[in-house]
Design a protein around this motif. Sequence first.
Motif, short mmCIF file in Angstrom:
data_model
loop_
_atom_site.label_atom_id
_atom_site.label_comp_id
_atom_site.label_asym_id
_atom_site.label_seq_id
_atom_site.Cartn_x
_atom_site.Cartn_y
_atom_site.Cartn_z
N THR A 177 17.82 -65.86 -28.72
CA THR A 177 18.81 -66.62 -29.48
C THR A 177 20.15 -65.92 -29.31
O THR A 177 20.25 -64.70 -29.51
CB THR A 177 18.45 -66.69 -30.98
OG1 THR A 177 17.23 -67.42 -31.13
CG2 THR A 177 19.54 -67.41 -31.76
N THR A 219 31.87 -68.25 -39.18
CA THR A 219 31.45 -66.86 -38.97
C THR A 219 31.89 -66.06 -40.20
O THR A 219 33.08 -65.93 -40.45
CB THR A 219 32.10 -66.27 -37.71
OG1 THR A 219 31.64 -66.98 -36.56
CG2 THR A 219 31.75 -64.80 -37.56
N VAL A 272 24.54 -65.95 -29.90
CA VAL A 272 25.60 -66.38 -30.81
C VAL A 272 26.87 -66.58 -29.99
O VAL A 272 27.40 -65.62 -29.42
CB VAL A 272 25.84 -65.33 -31.92
CG1 VAL A 272 26.95 -65.80 -32.86
CG2 VAL A 272 24.55 -65.06 -32.68
N GLN A 326 30.77 -70.07 -35.10
CA GLN A 326 29.74 -69.65 -34.15
C GLN A 326 28.67 -70.72 -34.05
O GLN A 326 28.44 -71.49 -34.98
CB GLN A 326 29.12 -68.32 -34.57
CG GLN A 326 28.33 -68.38 -35.87
CD GLN A 326 27.86 -67.01 -36.31
OE1 GLN A 326 28.68 -66.14 -36.64
NE2 GLN A 326 26.54 -66.81 -36.34
N ASN A 366 24.63 -70.73 -32.93
CA ASN A 366 23.45 -69.93 -32.58
C ASN A 366 22.49 -70.82 -31.78
O ASN A 366 22.02 -71.83 -32.30
CB ASN A 366 22.76 -69.41 -33.84
CG ASN A 366 23.64 -68.48 -34.66
OD1 ASN A 366 24.79 -68.24 -34.32
ND2 ASN A 366 23.10 -67.96 -35.74
N LYS A 374 20.39 -73.52 -33.79
CA LYS A 374 19.89 -72.99 -35.06
C LYS A 374 20.95 -72.96 -36.14
O LYS A 374 20.63 -72.95 -37.33
CB LYS A 374 19.32 -71.59 -34.84
CG LYS A 374 18.20 -71.53 -33.80
CD LYS A 374 17.05 -72.47 -34.16
CE LYS A 374 15.91 -72.38 -33.16
NZ LYS A 374 14.78 -73.29 -33.52
N TYR A 375 22.21 -72.89 -35.74
CA TYR A 375 23.30 -72.84 -36.72
C TYR A 375 24.59 -73.18 -36.01
O TYR A 375 24.81 -72.79 -34.86
CB TYR A 375 23.41 -71.44 -37.36
CG TYR A 375 24.61 -71.24 -38.24
CD1 TYR A 375 24.67 -71.80 -39.51
CD2 TYR A 375 25.70 -70.48 -37.81
CE1 TYR A 375 25.78 -71.62 -40.33
CE2 TYR A 375 26.81 -70.28 -38.62
CZ TYR A 375 26.85 -70.85 -39.88
OH TYR A 375 27.95 -70.66 -40.68
N VAL A 382 21.41 -61.42 -31.13
CA VAL A 382 21.25 -61.43 -32.59
C VAL A 382 21.45 -60.05 -33.21
O VAL A 382 21.59 -59.93 -34.43
CB VAL A 382 19.85 -61.99 -32.97
CG1 VAL A 382 19.76 -63.46 -32.64
CG2 VAL A 382 18.74 -61.19 -32.29
#
Length: 299
Positions: free
Chosen positions: A205, A258, A207, A266, A268, A253-254, A189
């Motif tokens: 986390t 990008t 990416v 991307q 996450n 999470k996502y 991150v």
Amino acid sequence: MRYWERTHSLSMAAEASIVRNPPFSPDYSDMTSYRRIGTWLGLALLCAGTARGAGPSYTAAGIVNASNYAVGPFAPNSVIAIFGVGLARDEHKLVDADLVACTSSILAARCLPLELNYVRVYVQDQPVPLLYVGPAQVNFLMSSMETAGPVKIRVVTEGITGPEIVVTLVDAAPALFSMAGGYVIAQDVKGNLLTSDAPAHVGDTVVVYLTGLGRTSPNPAVGEIPNYAANMLAIASLKVTLDGTAVDPSLIKYAGLTPGCAGLYQINIYIPDGAHNNPEIQVTAGNLPAQTGLKLPVQ
């Protein structure tokens, strides 16, 4: 003057010379006119050969995803490569000066150009953004406005059209980017690249970068370099596995654009308890087969 304009002018001049100065004399006594006719014809033919050429040549097998070089199907807003012969006069890599102001983006932004070094790529007879052109390869961005179904692709080089190839688009066709050692390209991150020497850990986390997540909300304009995040529309079809074990959707999470990069997406992911060291990561959407053989640096 453009090639085809110069060719046309020389051809007309040659025809006019023939009309005005026909070699009526059996002994060709007017050799000056005769030689002039030959010179004009030679120049016209030479320029015509230069302008018309063989044109760009490629096949369906040479149209692949630019991240993993797999043939389609493809998704809207994906980076796609075309391999062939005669695709451009020489190499041109995208530079900042090539970017143009977007005309239909939600926010003020810059867009990729629709032409590089006299080369264009058309999808459904509409020009699409380019990232790189060379004699044997062209990289372009599939229109972000296209929807699932068959689409026609063709390359036009210096006004000469190559073959029209039909490919299939789907809502999402994830394709991961890889680096040396068989690892996926991913960061923590803080933006640090994950490697075998600097891996992620359980509870981090990460990416993961890829292309092919398709349309988003909001959806970028064609060729737009977005300066915002946007979630993929086909999120319900997205599945991520680590060593064959599905990652719980709540840990994704996502998944979307990008910011600052055209055609780049991307995901996450929160690394769950029990994750193995350097697990194989697979990302799929719908019924498409997963890309295999890539590891996520985790210790």
